[in-house]
Design an enzyme around this catalytic site. Structure first.
Site, PDB file in Angstrom:
ATOM      1  N   TYR A  58     -20.093 -62.575-105.439  1.00  0.00           N
ATOM      2  CA  TYR A  58     -18.847 -63.058-104.698  1.00  0.00           C
ATOM      3  C   TYR A  58     -19.048 -64.542-105.390  1.00  0.00           C
ATOM      4  CZ  TYR A  58     -16.073 -66.244-102.420  1.00  0.00           C
ATOM      5  OH  TYR A  58     -15.218 -67.262-101.959  1.00  0.00           O
ATOM      6  N   SER A  90     -15.752 -71.973-104.012  1.00  0.00           N
ATOM      7  CA  SER A  90     -16.537 -71.977-102.735  1.00  0.00           C
ATOM      8  C   SER A  90     -17.840 -72.853-102.764  1.00  0.00           C
ATOM      9  CB  SER A  90     -16.694 -70.553-102.453  1.00  0.00           C
ATOM     10  OG  SER A  90     -17.472 -70.348-101.592  1.00  0.00           O
ATOM     11  N   LYS A 136     -17.324 -66.744-108.814  1.00  0.00           N
ATOM     12  CA  LYS A 136     -16.468 -68.357-108.422  1.00  0.00           C
ATOM     13  C   LYS A 136     -17.196 -69.315-109.603  1.00  0.00           C
ATOM     14  CE  LYS A 136     -13.808 -67.441-105.135  1.00  0.00           C
ATOM     15  NZ  LYS A 136     -12.165 -67.710-105.472  1.00  0.00           N
TER      16      LYS A 136
HETATM   17  C1  WQD Z   1     -21.638 -68.351 -91.107  1.00  0.00           C
HETATM   18  C2  WQD Z   1     -22.694 -68.122 -90.125  1.00  0.00           C
HETATM   19  C3  WQD Z   1     -23.795 -66.173 -90.354  1.00  0.00           C
HETATM   20  C4  WQD Z   1     -20.996 -63.321 -88.621  1.00  0.00           C
HETATM   21  C5  WQD Z   1     -18.948 -66.956 -96.407  1.00  0.00           C
HETATM   22  C6  WQD Z   1     -18.912 -67.166 -98.070  1.00  0.00           C
HETATM   23  C7  WQD Z   1     -17.935 -68.337 -98.299  1.00  0.00           C
HETATM   24  C8  WQD Z   1     -16.749 -68.176 -97.461  1.00  0.00           C
HETATM   25  C9  WQD Z   1     -17.027 -68.049 -95.757  1.00  0.00           C
HETATM   26  C10 WQD Z   1     -15.038 -66.935 -98.956  1.00  0.00           C
HETATM   27  C11 WQD Z   1     -23.922 -67.626 -90.842  1.00  0.00           C
HETATM   28  C12 WQD Z   1     -23.369 -66.203 -88.913  1.00  0.00           C
HETATM   29  C13 WQD Z   1     -21.631 -64.514 -89.234  1.00  0.00           C
HETATM   30  C14 WQD Z   1     -21.405 -62.764 -87.452  1.00  0.00           C
HETATM   31  C15 WQD Z   1     -23.132 -64.445 -87.412  1.00  0.00           C
HETATM   32  N1  WQD Z   1     -16.038 -66.809 -97.792  1.00  0.00           N
HETATM   33  N2  WQD Z   1     -22.682 -64.914 -88.442  1.00  0.00           N
HETATM   34  N3  WQD Z   1     -22.497 -63.337 -86.880  1.00  0.00           N
HETATM   35  O1  WQD Z   1     -21.901 -66.745 -94.791  1.00  0.00           O
HETATM   36  O2  WQD Z   1     -21.256 -69.517 -94.413  1.00  0.00           O
HETATM   37  O3  WQD Z   1     -19.795 -68.356 -95.867  1.00  0.00           O
HETATM   38  O4  WQD Z   1     -17.910 -66.981 -95.645  1.00  0.00           O
HETATM   39  O5  WQD Z   1     -14.616 -67.821 -99.053  1.00  0.00           O
HETATM   40  O6  WQD Z   1     -17.671 -68.316 -99.372  1.00  0.00           O
HETATM   41  O7  WQD Z   1     -20.027 -67.249 -98.610  1.00  0.00           O
HETATM   42  O8  WQD Z   1     -19.763 -67.911 -93.389  1.00  0.00           O
HETATM   43  O9  WQD Z   1     -18.855 -66.924 -91.326  1.00  0.00           O
HETATM   44  O10 WQD Z   1     -19.985 -65.094 -92.938  1.00  0.00           O
HETATM   45  O11 WQD Z   1     -21.299 -67.040 -91.651  1.00  0.00           O
HETATM   46  O12 WQD Z   1     -24.215 -64.878 -86.830  1.00  0.00           O
HETATM   47  O13 WQD Z   1     -21.047 -61.640 -86.938  1.00  0.00           O
HETATM   48  O14 WQD Z   1     -22.371 -67.273 -88.890  1.00  0.00           O
HETATM   49  O15 WQD Z   1     -25.050 -65.599 -90.343  1.00  0.00           O
HETATM   50  O16 WQD Z   1     -25.134 -68.101 -90.284  1.00  0.00           O
HETATM   51  P1  WQD Z   1     -20.726 -68.089 -94.743  1.00  0.00           P
HETATM   52  P2  WQD Z   1     -19.845 -66.755 -92.276  1.00  0.00           P
END
Ligand code: WQD
Length: 338
Positions: A150, A126, A154
Site C-alpha cells: 500500500y 500517506s 503511494k
Molecule cells: C495505529 C496504531 C496499531 C488497530 C495506517 C496506514 C496509514 C493510514 C492509517 C490509510 C498502531 C494500533 C490498531 C487495532 C491497535 N491508512 N492498533 N488495535 O498503522 O498508523 O496507519 O492507517 O491512509 O496510511 O499505514 O494506523 O490505526 O492501523 O494503527 O492496537 O485494532 O494502533 O498497532 O500502533 P497506522 P492504525
C-alpha cells in the site's frame, strides 16, 4: 474562470469531507467514484451539510474513455485524487491488486488530464511512505522507504508525479502525506464507514464503543514509549480537508511538484486514545493486550512546519474533538443502518 474541482474517490472518507470544504469555499465539485468502497448515500450527506448536491460521475478511474467523458462534460480546472485502496493488511496479501488499482488508476487519470489540458492535481499520499529508520517528527525530507505494498503504491505514484513535473513545467502537483485521519464532520452526516472489521484503531475503537465489536485488541504494550503502546499523529478529517483547499490555492500560481505533511505535529498513544474515547462515551472500553502487529513503527508524528509556512495551514482540532465528532458519526451511522 469558475473553479471546478474533480474529486476522485469523492464518496469516500477523505473525498467526501474534501468535497464539503471545496463547495463551502465556492468551488463547483464533480465527485467521481466507482462505489466499490462507498455508497451514493454520501451525496445526501454532502447536500445536507452544504445545501448543494455535487455532480456525480459513477465511473471507474481505470476506464480511460469514461474518465475522458467526465472531462468533456464538465469544465474541470483542478483534480483532487483521493481514490485508491488503502488497507495495509490487504495490500500485503494481495499486492498486485493494490499496484494495479492505485497506480493504474492514477496513470489513467493523468492521461485524461493531459488530453483535457488540466494540469493542477492534489494527490492523497500517506505517512506510510516514510522509513521506519526515520526519527520523528518526520519532515518532508525524512527518509522514505515504504514497508508494505500500500505504502509502496503511494510512493511510486509520488515518483511518477515528480518525473512528470521534471518533464513538463506546466504541471502543478501537490502531494499531501496524511498522518492518521480520524473524526468526522461535526454535523454527524458524513464520516468513515469501513467495510468489514476495521484495520485501523479509531474505527475499531468506535465499533467497540457502539457494541458492534466486543473488545479492542491492542497490538503490543512493550514498545519504547511512555505507556508501552505505539504513538501516532491523529488529525481531524475536517482539518485534513482544509489542507486540500490550501494546497489548491497554493498551486494556483505555482508550477512543479510540492510535498506537504498533514498532521497535528503531536503524538498520541493507543492507550491515550482509548482514554479519550472513554471520556466521550462515558464508559470503559474493554481491551485485550495482543502481540505486536507486523510492520508497526513505535512512534510516528509529523513535523508540520512546511504546511504551516507555505500553505498557512495548521490543524485546529484537538484529540477530544476528534473523538467526540467520530462518536457522533458512529451513532448516526449505526442508527441509519438499523
Ligand atoms: C495505529 C496504531 C496499531 C488497530 C495506517 C496506514 C496509514 C493510514 C492509517 C490509510 C498502531 C494500533 C490498531 C487495532 C491497535 N491508512 N492498533 N488495535 O498503522 O498508523 O496507519 O492507517 O491512509 O496510511 O499505514 O494506523 O490505526 O492501523 O494503527 O492496537 O485494532 O494502533 O498497532 O500502533 P497506522 P492504525
Amino acid at each position: 474562470m469558475e473553479k471546478f474541482a474533480l474529486v476522485t474517490g469523492g464518496m469516500g472518507y477523505i473525498g467526501s469531507h474534501t468535497s464539503v470544504a471545496l463547495i463551502e469555499a465556492g468551488y463547483q465539485v464533480v465527485v467521481l467514484d466507482n462505489l466499490d468502497n462507498s455508497s451514493e448515500k454520501v451525496l445526501t450527506g454532502i447536500e445536507s451539510i452544504t445545501g448543494q448536491t455535487p455532480h456525480f460521475a459513477h465511473t471507474d478511474l481505470r476506464d480511460v474513455d469514461a474518465v475522458l467523458e467526465v472531462f468533456n462534460e464538465y469544465p474541470i480546472t483542478s483534480v483532487i485524487h483521493t481514490a485508491g485502496l488503502k488497507s495495509v493488511e490487504e495490500s500485503v496479501t494481495n499486492p498486485s491488486k493494490y499496484y494495479e488499482n492505485n497506480i493504474g488508476s492514477t496513470i489513467t487519470l493523468v492521461k485524461a488530464m493531459q488530453t483535457a489540458g488540466v494540469s493542477t492535481l492534489v494527490f492523497s499520499s500517506s505517512a506510510t511512505v516514510y522509513s521506519s529508520s526515520s526519527k520523528p517528527p518526520f519532515d518532508e525530507n525524512a527518509k522514505t522507504f515504504p514497508t508494505n505494498p500500500y505504502g509502496m503504491s503511494k510512493y511510486i505514484i509520488e515518483q511518477i508525479m515528480a518525473d512528470m513535473a521534471l518533464a513538463d513545467s506546466k504541471w502543478r502537483l501537490g502531494i499531501l502525506r496524511y498522518f492518521n485521519p480520524v473524526g468526522a464532520h461535526p454535523s454527524g452526516k458524513i464520516g468513515e464507514s469501513p467495510s468489514g472489521v476495521p484495520n485501523n484503531l479509531m474505527p475499531y475503537l468506535m465499533q467497540v464503543a457502539i457494541g458492534k465489536l466486543e473488545k479492542l485488541p491492542i497490538y503490543g504494550d512493550d514498545y519504547e514509549t511512555p505507556d508501552g503502546t505505539c504513538i501516532r499523529d491523529y488529525v481531524h478529517v475536517v482539518d485534513l480537508a482544509r489542507g486540500h483547499l490550501a494546497a489548491l490555492e497554493f498551486l494556483e500560481n505555482k508550477n512543479g511538484v510540492h510535498f506537504w505533511n498533514l498532521g497535528t505535529g503531536k503524538g498520541t498513544s493507543v492507550l491515550e486514545l482509548v482514554k479519550e474515547v472513554e471520556k466521550v462515551i462515558e464508559k470503559p472500553i474493554p481491551i485485550e493486550m495482543k502481540q505486536r502487529r507486523k510492520g508497526d513503527i513505535p512512534i510516528v508524528f509529523a513535523d508540520v512546519a512546511k504546511a504551516s509556512s507555505q500553505l498557512s495551514w495548521q490543524a485546529k482540532y484537538s484529540i477530544e474533538k476528534m473523538c467526540a465528532d467520530h462518536w457522533k458519526w458512529q451513532k448516526h451511522y449505526s442508527d441509519s443502518r438499523q
